[in-house]
Design a protein around this motif. Sequence first.
Motif, PDB file in Angstrom:
ATOM      1  N   ALA A  56     -24.208  20.488  11.905  1.00 50.83           N
ATOM      2  CA  ALA A  56     -24.113  19.966  10.539  1.00 50.83           C
ATOM      3  C   ALA A  56     -23.158  18.773  10.506  1.00 50.83           C
ATOM      4  O   ALA A  56     -23.418  17.772   9.820  1.00 50.83           O
ATOM      5  CB  ALA A  56     -23.643  21.060   9.593  1.00 50.83           C
ATOM      6  N   ALA A  57     -22.063  18.849  11.281  1.00 52.39           N
ATOM      7  CA  ALA A  57     -21.084  17.758  11.296  1.00 52.39           C
ATOM      8  C   ALA A  57     -21.706  16.484  11.868  1.00 52.39           C
ATOM      9  O   ALA A  57     -21.506  15.389  11.321  1.00 52.39           O
ATOM     10  CB  ALA A  57     -19.851  18.153  12.104  1.00 52.39           C
ATOM     11  N   SER A  58     -22.464  16.605  12.937  1.00 48.17           N
ATOM     12  CA  SER A  58     -23.106  15.411  13.522  1.00 48.17           C
ATOM     13  C   SER A  58     -24.037  14.753  12.522  1.00 48.17           C
ATOM     14  O   SER A  58     -24.065  13.524  12.402  1.00 48.17           O
ATOM     15  CB  SER A  58     -23.948  15.788  14.744  1.00 48.17           C
ATOM     16  N   VAL A  59     -24.797  15.595  11.796  1.00 45.76           N
ATOM     17  CA  VAL A  59     -25.744  15.048  10.834  1.00 45.76           C
ATOM     18  C   VAL A  59     -24.998  14.414   9.656  1.00 45.76           C
ATOM     19  O   VAL A  59     -25.312  13.302   9.224  1.00 45.76           O
ATOM     20  CB  VAL A  59     -26.729  16.142  10.357  1.00 45.76           C
ATOM     21  N   LEU A  60     -23.961  15.101   9.179  1.00 44.48           N
ATOM     22  CA  LEU A  60     -23.181  14.580   8.051  1.00 44.48           C
ATOM     23  C   LEU A  60     -22.539  13.237   8.409  1.00 44.48           C
ATOM     24  O   LEU A  60     -22.608  12.267   7.642  1.00 44.48           O
ATOM     25  CB  LEU A  60     -22.110  15.603   7.661  1.00 44.48           C
ATOM     26  N   LEU A  61     -21.942  13.175   9.595  1.00 37.67           N
ATOM     27  CA  LEU A  61     -21.323  11.930  10.051  1.00 37.67           C
ATOM     28  C   LEU A  61     -22.362  10.811  10.055  1.00 37.67           C
ATOM     29  O   LEU A  61     -22.121   9.710   9.544  1.00 37.67           O
ATOM     30  CB  LEU A  61     -20.745  12.136  11.461  1.00 37.67           C
ATOM     31  N   SER A  62     -23.513  11.118  10.610  1.00 32.07           N
ATOM     32  CA  SER A  62     -24.563  10.121  10.731  1.00 32.07           C
ATOM     33  C   SER A  62     -25.037   9.613   9.364  1.00 32.07           C
ATOM     34  O   SER A  62     -25.096   8.403   9.134  1.00 32.07           O
ATOM     35  CB  SER A  62     -25.710  10.747  11.512  1.00 32.07           C
ATOM     36  N   ILE A  63     -25.334  10.535   8.429  1.00 33.83           N
ATOM     37  CA  ILE A  63     -25.860  10.057   7.143  1.00 33.83           C
ATOM     38  C   ILE A  63     -24.790   9.317   6.346  1.00 33.83           C
ATOM     39  O   ILE A  63     -25.083   8.397   5.601  1.00 33.83           O
ATOM     40  CB  ILE A  63     -26.521  11.173   6.280  1.00 33.83           C
ATOM     41  N   ARG A  64     -23.538   9.697   6.543  1.00 34.66           N
ATOM     42  CA  ARG A  64     -22.487   8.978   5.812  1.00 34.66           C
ATOM     43  C   ARG A  64     -22.294   7.575   6.359  1.00 34.66           C
ATOM     44  O   ARG A  64     -22.155   6.613   5.598  1.00 34.66           O
ATOM     45  CB  ARG A  64     -21.167   9.769   5.876  1.00 34.66           C
ATOM     46  N   VAL A  65     -22.265   7.463   7.697  1.00 36.72           N
ATOM     47  CA  VAL A  65     -22.080   6.139   8.304  1.00 36.72           C
ATOM     48  C   VAL A  65     -23.236   5.216   7.931  1.00 36.72           C
ATOM     49  O   VAL A  65     -23.061   4.028   7.684  1.00 36.72           O
ATOM     50  CB  VAL A  65     -21.951   6.270   9.848  1.00 36.72           C
ATOM     51  N   VAL A  66     -24.441   5.789   7.871  1.00 40.36           N
ATOM     52  CA  VAL A  66     -25.621   4.992   7.577  1.00 40.36           C
ATOM     53  C   VAL A  66     -25.727   4.687   6.081  1.00 40.36           C
ATOM     54  O   VAL A  66     -26.330   3.700   5.671  1.00 40.36           O
ATOM     55  CB  VAL A  66     -26.876   5.744   8.110  1.00 40.36           C
TER      56      VAL A  66
ATOM     57  N   ILE B 273     -26.802   7.033   3.680  1.00 43.85           N
ATOM     58  CA  ILE B 273     -27.878   7.752   3.016  1.00 43.85           C
ATOM     59  C   ILE B 273     -27.264   8.624   1.943  1.00 43.85           C
ATOM     60  O   ILE B 273     -26.346   9.394   2.218  1.00 43.85           O
ATOM     61  CB  ILE B 273     -28.637   8.636   4.023  1.00 43.85           C
ATOM     62  N   GLN B 274     -27.762   8.469   0.723  1.00 47.03           N
ATOM     63  CA  GLN B 274     -27.193   9.290  -0.330  1.00 47.03           C
ATOM     64  C   GLN B 274     -28.190  10.319  -0.786  1.00 47.03           C
ATOM     65  O   GLN B 274     -29.218  10.003  -1.360  1.00 47.03           O
ATOM     66  CB  GLN B 274     -26.745   8.410  -1.484  1.00 47.03           C
ATOM     67  N   ASN B 275     -27.892  11.552  -0.466  1.00 50.23           N
ATOM     68  CA  ASN B 275     -28.732  12.656  -0.895  1.00 50.23           C
ATOM     69  C   ASN B 275     -27.778  13.807  -1.163  1.00 50.23           C
ATOM     70  O   ASN B 275     -27.330  14.500  -0.251  1.00 50.23           O
ATOM     71  CB  ASN B 275     -29.731  12.993   0.218  1.00 50.23           C
ATOM     72  N   GLN B 276     -27.439  13.929  -2.427  1.00 55.56           N
ATOM     73  CA  GLN B 276     -26.396  14.877  -2.851  1.00 55.56           C
ATOM     74  C   GLN B 276     -26.636  16.292  -2.351  1.00 55.56           C
ATOM     75  O   GLN B 276     -25.735  16.930  -1.832  1.00 55.56           O
ATOM     76  CB  GLN B 276     -26.351  14.888  -4.374  1.00 55.56           C
TER      77      GLN B 276
END
Length: 428
Positions: free
Chosen positions: A53-63, A65-68
């Motif tokens: 979950a952390a890898s995915v969260l890091l990735s979407i935040r850096v990119v 992507i906003q999906n609450q």
Amino acid sequence: MRQPHWLPLAGLLLFSLISSQVCTICEVSKDDLRLKPLLNTITQPKYTRATKAASVLLSIRVVGIQNQTLEQQLLQRVRNGAQRKVANLTSGQLALIIMALGACHSHDENFTHDHHLISQLENKFQAEIKNMEEHDDNPLTNYYQLSLDVLALCLFNGSYSATKVAEIFSPENKNFNFSGQFSVDTGAMAVLALTCVKRNLTNGQIKAGGTDLQRITNHTKSLVKKILSEKKENGLLGNVFSTGNAMQALFVSSEYYQESEWNCQQTLDTVLNEMSQGKFSIPIAAAQILPAVVGKTYLAVNSCVPHSGNFNISIPVPITVAPHKPPSYIWVNYSVINETYSTNVTVRNGSVFLDVMKEAQKQNKTIFGFTAVESDWGPYIISVQGLNASSKDRTYWELLSGGKPLEQGAGNYVVHEGENLQVRWSKY
Ligand code: CBY
């Protein structure tokens, strides 16, 4: 005062120059349709492991992507993991969690602070170094994780010694290689870490002796050379799964190579092509490639640009599969190479390596018995015939097909009719 009549023309010229520059930048927009398969993969609802979950969260935040809904789910999972079992986490896992929580100055930084995550990471990093000093240069985990540690400490103002970093990240260190082969993933993560440390040294954020900066610069230069020497004809750097990390490393280190040494566009095109073939179908693989294809790096976690609009990633895209009528079952040959034991195994078409191992285990538990643990990349085989892998001795069970090491783990590699599969007791 009237403006000179040539001003609009000059402006137009400047604009067209800038826009032609933008067009040559090697990245796609985050709303590019070609990224749909990746986004569908990472939005899958089940994240049982906090580090995944952390890898995915890091990735979407850096990119950006906003999906609450997705972000909240991931966050919940990451927080739970960090709340309950920090002691059980490896250093790199904790580093990833810190980066994910801290990315883009979200309020979750308070969580990091309240749970003393940074000081716990400092301790885990110290323990890695202590283990190296006492056990023949072997860290508790590996250099990929030590690089994540330094990166997280550097980005989030933890304390570390630049002198120690300069000492351990010498490119000649054996930990950059597995079975004599340079690990592009590891080298790339180290370049990101060293670049961050270098920036902090030059802007005076941390102090160090004059030679540290020079050594860190030299290490970065050689690691970049090594990454580029693993460039394949199609532009991949290492293999398809290391290419994202390697692209990030090359983005931040362009002063160390000539433009002619890397055709970024070719690499990107190959990655996009592999993406369309479904290569990044597990969340961790998707999360690791995503920042690079949109031109972002983990070094940007502190300087995310605010994004507007909601990124629509909830529509599943139908996957087109070539119409063919496969036989329901296929046979493969499977061997355990310690002493060599072989058997023929029949499995359903579409089975993965692990299914073959399970089938062989049913035939003979003594010879083909094995155990596996779940990792972010799927099952990792820890023992066969009761013989355990050990990071202390740098041993593991290597997966091969036709004598060649596989690029995927046991849970993901789809086997083919007539294939010669092996697990081999190996040293790295
Ligand atoms: N993450 C980590 O600590 C993993 C770091 C990593 C460099 C990682 C690859 C890179 C990445 N991008 O995440 C790594 N693998 C390591 C360090 C290791 C060693 C693990 C032991 C240790 N001391 O930490 C080791 C033993 C050398 C290793 N990987 C083995 C294997 C094989 C596993 C076989 C088994 N027993 O189950 C295997 C299957 C290679 C083989 N032919 O035997 C393997 N790794 C592969 C294929 C991979 C890639 C996975 C790709 C995929 N789609 O499944 C990989 C991305 C990765 C995970 N390994 Co290792 C490398 C690649 O191909 N680019 C930190 C944590 C916080 O997340």
